[in-house]
Design an enzyme around this catalytic site. Structure first.
Site, PDB file in Angstrom:
ATOM      1  N   ASP A   1       0.823  -1.218   0.000  1.00  0.00           N
ATOM      2  CA  ASP A   1       0.000   0.000   0.000  1.00  0.00           C
ATOM      3  C   ASP A   1       0.853   1.262   0.000  1.00  0.00           C
ATOM      4  OD1 ASP A   1       0.683  -0.498   2.610  1.00  0.00           O
ATOM      5  OD2 ASP A   1      -1.308  -0.159   3.436  1.00  0.00           O
TER       6      ASP A   1
HETATM    7  C1  LAN Z   1       3.305  -1.287  10.242  1.00  0.00           C
HETATM    8  C2  LAN Z   1       3.450   0.130   9.843  1.00  0.00           C
HETATM    9  C3  LAN Z   1       2.883   0.483   8.513  1.00  0.00           C
HETATM   10  C4  LAN Z   1       1.707  -0.383   8.141  1.00  0.00           C
HETATM   11  C5  LAN Z   1       0.841   0.192   6.994  1.00  0.00           C
HETATM   12  C6  LAN Z   1       1.636   0.540   5.757  1.00  0.00           C
HETATM   13  C7  LAN Z   1       0.162   1.456   7.492  1.00  0.00           C
HETATM   14  C8  LAN Z   1      -0.247  -0.828   6.675  1.00  0.00           C
HETATM   15  O1  LAN Z   1      -1.133  -0.308   5.743  1.00  0.00           O
HETATM   16  C9  LAN Z   1       0.335  -2.169   6.310  1.00  0.00           C
HETATM   17  C10 LAN Z   1       1.121  -2.725   7.489  1.00  0.00           C
HETATM   18  C11 LAN Z   1       2.256  -1.817   7.985  1.00  0.00           C
HETATM   19  C12 LAN Z   1       3.404  -1.951   7.043  1.00  0.00           C
HETATM   20  C13 LAN Z   1       2.758  -2.233   9.357  1.00  0.00           C
HETATM   21  C14 LAN Z   1       2.767  -3.660   9.743  1.00  0.00           C
HETATM   22  C15 LAN Z   1       3.112  -3.991  11.219  1.00  0.00           C
HETATM   23  C16 LAN Z   1       4.181  -3.066  11.772  1.00  0.00           C
HETATM   24  C17 LAN Z   1       5.423  -3.216  10.946  1.00  0.00           C
HETATM   25  C18 LAN Z   1       3.618  -1.636  11.666  1.00  0.00           C
HETATM   26  C19 LAN Z   1       2.321  -1.436  12.406  1.00  0.00           C
HETATM   27  C20 LAN Z   1       4.663  -0.851  12.416  1.00  0.00           C
HETATM   28  C21 LAN Z   1       5.092  -1.767  13.581  1.00  0.00           C
HETATM   29  C22 LAN Z   1       4.548  -3.187  13.267  1.00  0.00           C
HETATM   30  C23 LAN Z   1       5.569  -4.267  13.692  1.00  0.00           C
HETATM   31  C24 LAN Z   1       5.011  -5.637  13.469  1.00  0.00           C
HETATM   32  C25 LAN Z   1       5.969  -4.025  15.148  1.00  0.00           C
HETATM   33  C26 LAN Z   1       6.847  -5.038  15.751  1.00  0.00           C
HETATM   34  C27 LAN Z   1       6.047  -6.029  16.472  1.00  0.00           C
HETATM   35  C28 LAN Z   1       5.984  -7.328  16.167  1.00  0.00           C
HETATM   36  C29 LAN Z   1       4.803  -8.105  16.567  1.00  0.00           C
HETATM   37  C30 LAN Z   1       7.065  -8.026  15.415  1.00  0.00           C
END
Ligand code: LAN
Length: 665
Positions: free
Chosen positions: A396
């Site tokens: 995205d």
């Molecule tokens: C994110 C940040 C961005 C987010 C968007 C692009 C907004 C979304 O549309 C798709 C998923 C994504 C890329 C996403 C996935 C999960 C993340 C990476 C996070 C929320 C930021 C932190 C999170 C990550 C998994 C945190 C670490 C924790 C674990 C359980 C490994």
């Protein structure tokens, strides 16, 4: 001809949008991006504090104080610290928070610390902490690896076709499994010093030597048992525990372990290289650093990686926290730019030009080398969430990057990306579509959904594979629609087909009540905004029954004051739960969706009015709590959402009321 009299709100809306634009312009970074706090999860900073302690790296006192404040501020009156700042009670984050505060110099005699400790004991102590809380405690010498279920490094040596190969997991899960398996495989732990011995006494009043670690491997406190590990997890743990005995007890086993650990380290080093030391996220960032430390404590790799960990720290007022990603700059920049364009204001060229420069210079141009060996997909043409140094492209983010580049170009034709760069983005997006028609976050789904039954985390949902998401799918459909407008003949058949399947996916994902469930924002307002925009982009007419139901859903949730407000718990419970007050960002998502559907009259006016009255003098809107989300349980803060989404919604309201063409985005 008689001029229609202006809408009573119009003038105020104009003024409000202008003030928001000023605020946005004033906060743009020199590189053209917007940069804000991306904190919220409470399990990140403790990992950094633990790393510094284990490595004997002193944190300067001023920063220690700011870190202490982060935990103290987030502590609830009964003493616990949630999974995220606004969260519900969670044992593993409370234990890690307590330990961090102690390592940062807080006294055990402090009355609030005593209360936190009491809460920990009442909830069964560290034995009941979720698995990765135990991992951190092990590294600190505050728990034993015998009390942890196997994180077997040898799984990396399985043939690639094997369904349980960790290379098939969601990249975030896989990149955490990687260093965790190295640390587990080596039983990495530090020698307890004086402070650690004190903390041991506090956490385990019965005495460290009296503890039965192996007997508590599967203990999970009720507060950390949000997603109870199912029987396949217990079954796998039993088999892997037997395997672990063999590995540690035989010469052949030991040799196999060495081989596995070497492979794991090779994978870790690759990740470090291709992300310029950033790593995909904060968790593997810190765990990789632990691996480097335990390999060569004085080595350059560790020293450099510690610096990279510091790049995740963020100062918010008098608090210092660790962010959920290195930053969210690309994501914020694309939405801010789309919102600015929607205002149709002149005199904002400078802001758009430099936003365009950011988008231009942060598109990924190349694939990572030998990508298949490292379980990576193609990257060229994609956009990341943060910046090009991080470099993991996301579906995205790529779609929003592409759409925004095209939208900016429409507003100012001197700002355009070369065709090949746009084609590369489209090709990448086409590649990413899942067989169910939807789009995932980073990678195509590599194994069936059944593998979620092996989620061992206890506290997170949907972490095992990269699912299709309505948000990601919608963003891609919108980008394709924008692309098709400019290049109607390019990849025509493929694009049409992909969009048809994408639309089908969205239709299937819509709930009976007309809503879409969001996964990366709270919750149904977020999901429904994306659902609506995606359906419209794929050619569904606003009077299609699907979209009528979406409008009715949103209207049914509007509050008397014109707002929408849904609680974070909606995500966990997977049903609409009202929050005590209306929320400006959620109201903006709902308003944007309704306006896109052509709604007019009292409901949308009331929503615009709600947003108007909430604006602060400085042009921004108040911080009403977190509306970002991941893995169903953890909220995360998007600082700039409360500025550009309300501004965007007001601008679209104005466009609709004036009869101006809606913004091209
Ligand atoms: C994110 C940040 C961005 C987010 C968007 C692009 C907004 C979304 O549309 C798709 C998923 C994504 C890329 C996403 C996935 C999960 C993340 C990476 C996070 C929320 C930021 C932190 C999170 C990550 C998994 C945190 C670490 C924790 C674990 C359980 C490994």
């Amino acid at each position: 001809m008689k001029q229609p009299s202006p809408h009573p709100l119009a003038e105020n809306v104009d003024d409000s949008v202008a003030r928001a634009l000023d605020r946005l312009a004033a906060s743009q970074e020199p590189d053209g991006s917007w940069h804000g706090d991306y904190g919220g999860p409470m399990f990140l900073l403790p990992m950094f504090v633990a790393l510094c302690h284990v490595a004997g790296k002193e944190i300067p006192e001023k920063q220690r104080e700011e870190m202490r404040r982060e935990f103290q501020d987030a502590r609830f009156p009964k003493g616990w610290i949630g999974l995220h700042r606004e969260g519900q009670p969670c044992l593993f984050t409370t234990v890690l928070g307590y330990v961090s505060l102690r390592l940062l110099g807080e006294s055990a005699e402090d009355s609030e610390m005593k209360q936190t400790l009491r809460w920990i004991h009442e909830n069964g102590g560290p034995h009941g902490a979720a698995p990765w809380g135990k991992w951190i405690l092990c590294l600190l010498g505050l728990y034993s690896w015998n009390g942890v279920n196997p994180v077997t490094p040898e799984l990396w040596l399985l043939p690639k076709w094997f369904p349980l190969h960790p290379g098939r997991l969601w990249c975030h899960c896989r990149m955490v499994y990687l260093p965790a398996s190295w640390l587990y495989g080596n039983r990495s732990a530090t020698m307890p010093d004086e402070r650690i011995r004190e903390i041991r006494d506090e956490l385990y009043p019965q005495g460290w030597d009296e503890l039965s670690f192996a007997g508590n491997r599967n203990t999970l406190a009720p507060v950390d048992n949000v997603y109870p590990p199912r029987w396949p997890v217990r079954f796998a743990n039993r088999i892997l525990s037997g395997f672990e005995k063999w590995i540690r007890g035989t010469g052949r086993g030991k040799r196999l372990r060495q081989k596995a650990l070497a492979e794991v380290m090779r994978q870790i080093e690759f990740e470090e290289t291709v992300t310029n030391g950033i790593a995909i996220g904060p968790v593997n960032r810190v765990l990789n650093s632990f691996c480097f430390f335990f390999s060569y404590p004085d080595g350059e790799a560790f020293q450099n990686s510690l610096e990279s960990c510091r790049r995740y720290l963020w100062k918010n007022g008098d608090r210092c926290l660790m962010q959920g990603y290195n930053n969210s700059k690309l994501w914020d920049t694309v939405f801010a730019a789309q919102a600015v364009i929607a205002t149709h204001h002149t005199g904002r060229e400078k802001m758009l030009t430099s936003a365009f420069r950011y988008i231009d210079s942060h598109q990924v141009r190349e694939d990572v080398p030998d990508r298949e060996e490292f379980y990576r997909e193609r990257s060229a043409g994609g956009w990341p969430f943060s910046d090009i140094d991080h470099g993991w492209p996301i579906a995205d983010c790529t779609a929003e990057g592409l759409k925004t580049a095209l939208t900016i170009e429409k507003a100012d034709s001197s700002l355009s990306l070369p065709g090949e760069r746009l084609f590369a983005a489209v090709d990448l997006l086409l590649d990413w579509q899942n067989p169910d028609g939807g789009w995932p976050t980073y990678e195509k789904q590599r194994v069936g959904k059944w593998i979620e039954s092996m989620n061992p985390s206890g506290v997170f949902g949907r972490i095992m594979i990269d699912y299709s998401y309505p948000e990601c799918t919608s963003a891609v459909l919108q980008a394709f629609a924008a692309f098709r407008e400019k290049y109607p003949d390019r990849q025509k058949r493929l694009l049409n087909r992909a969009m048809m399947f994408g639309e089908d996916y969205l239709r299937r994902e819509q709930r009976d009540d007309g809503s879409w469930e969001g996964s990366w924002g709270v919750c149904f307002t977020y999901g429904t905004w994306f659902g609506v925009k995606g359906m419209l982009a794929s050619g569904t007419r606003p009077d299609d029954p699907t979209l009528r139901r979406a409008a009715e859903f949103l209207l049914s949730k509007q509050r008397e004051d014109g707002s929408w407000g849904e609680a974070i718990e909606s995500c966990l419970e997977r049903r609409w739960i009202d929050s005590p007050n209306g929320n400006v960002v959620q109201t903006s998502w709902a308003l944007l969706a309704l306006l896109a559907l052509g709604e007019s009259g009292d409901p949308v006016d009331a929503a615009a009015n709600f947003i108007l009255t909430k604006q602060q003098r400085d042009g921004n809107w108040p911080n009403e709590g977190m509306v970002g989300m991941f893995n169903r349980t953890c909220a995360i803060n998007y600082d700039w959402y409360r500025l550009y989404f309300p501004m965007w919604a007001l601008a679209e309201w104005r466009n609709a009321t004036e009869g101006t063409s809606p913004s091209p985005a």
